[in-house]
Design a protein around this motif. Structure first.
Motif, PDB file in Angstrom:
ATOM      1  N   GLU A 112      -2.843  -4.049   7.289  1.00 39.08           N
ATOM      2  CA  GLU A 112      -3.225  -5.464   7.409  1.00 39.08           C
ATOM      3  C   GLU A 112      -4.552  -5.727   6.702  1.00 39.08           C
ATOM      4  OE1 GLU A 112      -1.498  -7.933   8.422  1.00 39.08           O
ATOM      5  OE2 GLU A 112       0.205  -6.700   9.040  1.00 39.08           O
ATOM      6  N   ALA A 113      -5.486  -4.809   6.831  1.00 38.33           N
ATOM      7  CA  ALA A 113      -6.765  -4.953   6.121  1.00 38.33           C
ATOM      8  C   ALA A 113      -6.543  -4.907   4.614  1.00 38.33           C
ATOM      9  CB  ALA A 113      -7.733  -3.857   6.554  1.00 38.33           C
ATOM     10  N   GLY A 114      -5.639  -4.046   4.177  1.00 38.58           N
ATOM     11  CA  GLY A 114      -5.324  -3.970   2.755  1.00 38.58           C
ATOM     12  C   GLY A 114      -4.681  -5.240   2.241  1.00 38.58           C
ATOM     13  N   ARG A 115      -3.806  -5.834   3.051  1.00 37.96           N
ATOM     14  CA  ARG A 115      -3.150  -7.079   2.641  1.00 37.96           C
ATOM     15  C   ARG A 115      -4.180  -8.198   2.470  1.00 37.96           C
ATOM     16  NH1 ARG A 115       0.617  -7.138   6.194  1.00 37.96           N
ATOM     17  NH2 ARG A 115       2.318  -6.386   4.877  1.00 37.96           N
ATOM     18  N   ARG A 116      -5.150  -8.232   3.378  1.00 40.02           N
ATOM     19  CA  ARG A 116      -6.195  -9.264   3.262  1.00 40.02           C
ATOM     20  C   ARG A 116      -7.041  -9.045   2.009  1.00 40.02           C
ATOM     21  NH1 ARG A 116      -6.399  -8.243   8.888  1.00 40.02           N
ATOM     22  NH2 ARG A 116      -8.195  -6.850   8.614  1.00 40.02           N
ATOM     23  N   ALA A 117      -7.255  -7.783   1.646  1.00 37.16           N
ATOM     24  CA  ALA A 117      -8.118  -7.477   0.501  1.00 37.16           C
ATOM     25  C   ALA A 117      -7.377  -7.528  -0.832  1.00 37.16           C
ATOM     26  CB  ALA A 117      -8.748  -6.093   0.684  1.00 37.16           C
ATOM     27  N   HIS A 118      -6.094  -7.139  -0.839  1.00 39.29           N
ATOM     28  CA  HIS A 118      -5.406  -6.924  -2.116  1.00 39.29           C
ATOM     29  C   HIS A 118      -4.122  -7.734  -2.292  1.00 39.29           C
ATOM     30  CE1 HIS A 118      -8.223  -3.659  -2.277  1.00 39.29           C
ATOM     31  NE2 HIS A 118      -7.622  -2.978  -1.322  1.00 39.29           N
ATOM     32  N   GLY A 119      -3.689  -8.468  -1.282  1.00 39.55           N
ATOM     33  CA  GLY A 119      -2.434  -9.189  -1.396  1.00 39.55           C
ATOM     34  C   GLY A 119      -1.273  -8.381  -0.839  1.00 39.55           C
ATOM     35  N   ARG A 151       0.943  -6.387  -2.430  1.00 40.65           N
ATOM     36  CA  ARG A 151       1.285  -5.104  -3.054  1.00 40.65           C
ATOM     37  C   ARG A 151       0.024  -4.285  -3.320  1.00 40.65           C
ATOM     38  NH1 ARG A 151       6.132  -6.067  -7.548  1.00 40.65           N
ATOM     39  NH2 ARG A 151       7.845  -6.156  -6.025  1.00 40.65           N
ATOM     40  N   PHE A 152       0.001  -3.075  -2.775  1.00 41.64           N
ATOM     41  CA  PHE A 152      -1.148  -2.175  -2.970  1.00 41.64           C
ATOM     42  C   PHE A 152      -0.743  -0.790  -2.482  1.00 41.64           C
ATOM     43  CE2 PHE A 152      -1.404  -4.154   1.161  1.00 41.64           C
ATOM     44  CZ  PHE A 152      -1.846  -3.158   2.031  1.00 41.64           C
ATOM     45  N   VAL A 153      -1.636   0.169  -2.596  1.00 44.56           N
ATOM     46  CA  VAL A 153      -1.396   1.514  -2.056  1.00 44.56           C
ATOM     47  C   VAL A 153      -2.486   1.830  -1.046  1.00 44.56           C
ATOM     48  CG1 VAL A 153      -0.149   2.409  -4.054  1.00 44.56           C
ATOM     49  CG2 VAL A 153      -2.643   2.602  -3.979  1.00 44.56           C
ATOM     50  N   ALA A 154      -2.128   2.626  -0.045  1.00 47.24           N
ATOM     51  CA  ALA A 154      -3.090   2.956   1.011  1.00 47.24           C
ATOM     52  C   ALA A 154      -2.839   4.369   1.512  1.00 47.24           C
ATOM     53  CB  ALA A 154      -2.967   1.966   2.165  1.00 47.24           C
ATOM     54  N   PRO A 155      -3.899   5.083   1.905  1.00 41.06           N
ATOM     55  CA  PRO A 155      -3.688   6.399   2.519  1.00 41.06           C
ATOM     56  C   PRO A 155      -2.989   6.221   3.864  1.00 41.06           C
ATOM     57  CG  PRO A 155      -5.997   5.750   2.683  1.00 41.06           C
ATOM     58  CD  PRO A 155      -5.319   4.726   1.835  1.00 41.06           C
ATOM     59  N   TYR A 156      -1.931   6.976   4.087  1.00 46.45           N
ATOM     60  CA  TYR A 156      -1.118   6.787   5.280  1.00 46.45           C
ATOM     61  C   TYR A 156      -1.733   7.460   6.502  1.00 46.45           C
ATOM     62  CZ  TYR A 156       3.039   6.458   8.227  1.00 46.45           C
ATOM     63  OH  TYR A 156       3.914   6.170   9.241  1.00 46.45           O
ATOM     64  N   ILE A 203       2.774  -0.210  -0.453  1.00 43.76           N
ATOM     65  CA  ILE A 203       3.008  -1.397   0.384  1.00 43.76           C
ATOM     66  C   ILE A 203       3.569  -2.522  -0.479  1.00 43.76           C
ATOM     67  CG2 ILE A 203       1.997  -2.974   2.062  1.00 43.76           C
ATOM     68  CD1 ILE A 203       1.726   0.051   2.739  1.00 43.76           C
ATOM     69  N   ASP A 204       4.636  -3.144   0.012  1.00 45.05           N
ATOM     70  CA  ASP A 204       5.238  -4.290  -0.679  1.00 45.05           C
ATOM     71  C   ASP A 204       5.637  -5.313   0.380  1.00 45.05           C
ATOM     72  OD1 ASP A 204       6.434  -6.009  -2.474  1.00 45.05           O
ATOM     73  OD2 ASP A 204       8.289  -4.855  -2.626  1.00 45.05           O
ATOM     74  N   GLY A 205       4.745  -6.259   0.634  1.00 44.37           N
ATOM     75  CA  GLY A 205       5.025  -7.266   1.655  1.00 44.37           C
ATOM     76  C   GLY A 205       5.134  -6.642   3.027  1.00 44.37           C
ATOM     77  N   ASP A 206       6.305  -6.790   3.649  1.00 42.75           N
ATOM     78  CA  ASP A 206       6.521  -6.271   5.002  1.00 42.75           C
ATOM     79  C   ASP A 206       7.204  -4.912   5.008  1.00 42.75           C
ATOM     80  OD1 ASP A 206       5.382  -8.520   6.199  1.00 42.75           O
ATOM     81  OD2 ASP A 206       7.273  -9.631   6.071  1.00 42.75           O
ATOM     82  N   ARG A 207       7.349  -4.305   3.839  1.00 43.56           N
ATOM     83  CA  ARG A 207       7.984  -2.988   3.775  1.00 43.56           C
ATOM     84  C   ARG A 207       7.041  -1.969   3.157  1.00 43.56           C
ATOM     85  NH1 ARG A 207      12.300  -2.864  -1.222  1.00 43.56           N
ATOM     86  NH2 ARG A 207      10.851  -3.520  -2.879  1.00 43.56           N
ATOM     87  N   MET A 208       7.353  -0.683   3.362  1.00 45.52           N
ATOM     88  CA  MET A 208       6.497   0.381   2.831  1.00 45.52           C
ATOM     89  C   MET A 208       7.318   1.648   2.628  1.00 45.52           C
ATOM     90  SD  MET A 208       4.347   1.630   6.208  1.00 45.52           S
ATOM     91  CE  MET A 208       3.533   2.932   5.282  1.00 45.52           C
ATOM     92  N   ARG A 209       6.785   2.518   1.824  1.00 41.20           N
ATOM     93  CA  ARG A 209       7.358   3.858   1.645  1.00 41.20           C
ATOM     94  C   ARG A 209       6.250   4.769   1.139  1.00 41.20           C
ATOM     95  NH1 ARG A 209       7.639   4.852  -3.715  1.00 41.20           N
ATOM     96  NH2 ARG A 209       8.038   3.121  -5.171  1.00 41.20           N
ATOM     97  N   SER A 237      -8.944  -0.182   3.720  1.00 42.27           N
ATOM     98  CA  SER A 237      -7.996  -1.171   3.193  1.00 42.27           C
ATOM     99  C   SER A 237      -7.239  -0.679   1.969  1.00 42.27           C
ATOM    100  CB  SER A 237      -8.727  -2.474   2.859  1.00 42.27           C
ATOM    101  OG  SER A 237      -9.711  -2.246   1.871  1.00 42.27           O
ATOM    102  N   GLY A 238      -7.252   0.639   1.711  1.00 47.23           N
ATOM    103  CA  GLY A 238      -6.523   1.154   0.566  1.00 47.23           C
ATOM    104  C   GLY A 238      -7.143   0.705  -0.744  1.00 47.23           C
TER     105      GLY A 238
END
Length: 303
Positions: free
Chosen positions: A205-212, A214-219, A247-253, A227-228
């Motif tokens: 969620e912090a990453g989404r606020r910072a980057h939109g 789509r982004f990458v984050a340490p799991y 991270i892509d919207g509400d999904r991740m892998r 915030s990745g």
């Protein structure tokens, strides 16, 4: 120039040397999965054994020794210290034994930056100096060397010369993570699914606020901040286990092997183990191929 590769792993350090015009005449590693990978991609059949037990008189003559001693005993990412880390740190002494036997003109040693903080690092340097080598450590971020990954390492250049060799390495514009991540591929899952750690969700969620969206984050940790990182930057360090979430919207892998290959600049025809965990371990332990090539080209210019 003829070279040997100690702790050769998957062979990407060797491949980078070959791309720079260096001929590899011998390689060795203790893990059979690694030596099988090396053999599948190189003309040299590597020795599979503990290099502390290697008879260096049986190794071909060479001008250059390259080595990546175990980093797990040095890196802060290891977590709480454990007894096996002592054995990992000791792998650096195999480099000294090999140098003593053959006295090649040059050496290039790669490790995590924390290697230089090892309590025995001054003694290791003293031993290398006693063999007639000048020592020149270089702090390198492989993102500067055409690798789409921020990966800080120390490259220690050894030379049988009066003065240390200073490599004039290029500083190439960084390649963003956007060029290695494929949003059309992979196995995705909902971010908010039962069992997902609240800390992971908070980080995303912090990453989404910072980057939109789509982004990458340490799991598993906050190794790249809380915030990745945005896709306009190189991805962070590829490790020996799955670490980066896409991270892509509400999904991740998790980052795929295909994407990790790109982050390590592995050629398309380079064969890796079929087992995901083995492939990721080899990639995380490797030296990025293109970065290695630029290092060896700089060595040849300096020599």
């Amino acid at each position: 120039m003829r070279a040997i590769d100690l702790f050769a792993g998957s062979g990407l350090f060797s491949r980078g040397a070959e791309d720079a015009g260096i001929r590899i005449v011998w390689a060795g590693n203790h893990w059979k999965v690694a030596t099988d990978c090396y053999a599948a991609n190189h003309a040299v059949l590597p020795a599979c054994q503990d290099l502390h037990q290697q008879d260096w008189t049986q190794v071909p003559a060479h001008d250059l020794l390259i080595a990546s001693p175990a980093c797990t005993g040095h890196t802060p990412a290891r977590g709480k210290d454990r007894p096996h880390h002592d054995a990992d740190r000791a792998t650096a002494w195999a480099v000294v034994s090999a140098l003593e036997c053959h006295r090649p003109a040059f050496g290039v040693i790669e490790n995590v930056v924390a290697f230089t903080k090892w309590v025995l690092f001054p003694a290791w340097c003293q031993a290398v100096t006693a063999l007639g080598y000048a020592i020149s450590p270089h702090l390198v971020d492989f993102a500067d060397l055409e690798v789409p990954q921020n990966r800080e390492r120390v490259i220690i250049v050894l030379s049988r010369s009066k003065h240390p060799l200073e490599l004039k390495l290029p500083k190439i514009p960084h390649i963003p993570a956007a060029q290695i991540v494929d949003f059309s591929a992979g196995s995705w899952s909902p971010i908010r699914k039962p069992g997902r750690s609240p800390k992971t969700i908070a980080r995303i969620e912090a990453g989404r606020r910072a980057h939109g969206d789509r982004f990458v984050a340490p799991y598993y940790s906050t190794g790249s901040g809380t915030s990745g990182r945005c896709l306009s930057r190189p991805i962070g360090t590829i490790t020996t286990v799955d670490r980066w979430a896409v991270i892509d919207g509400d999904r991740m892998r998790m980052l795929s092997i295909a994407e990790a290959r790109k982050a390590m600049t592995v050629p398309d025809d380079y064969k890796l183990p079929a087992r995901h965990a083995d492939a990721m371990k080899l990639l995380g332990n490797a030296v990025p191929r293109l970065g290695a090539m630029h290092i060896f080209r700089a060595l040849e210019r300096a020599a």
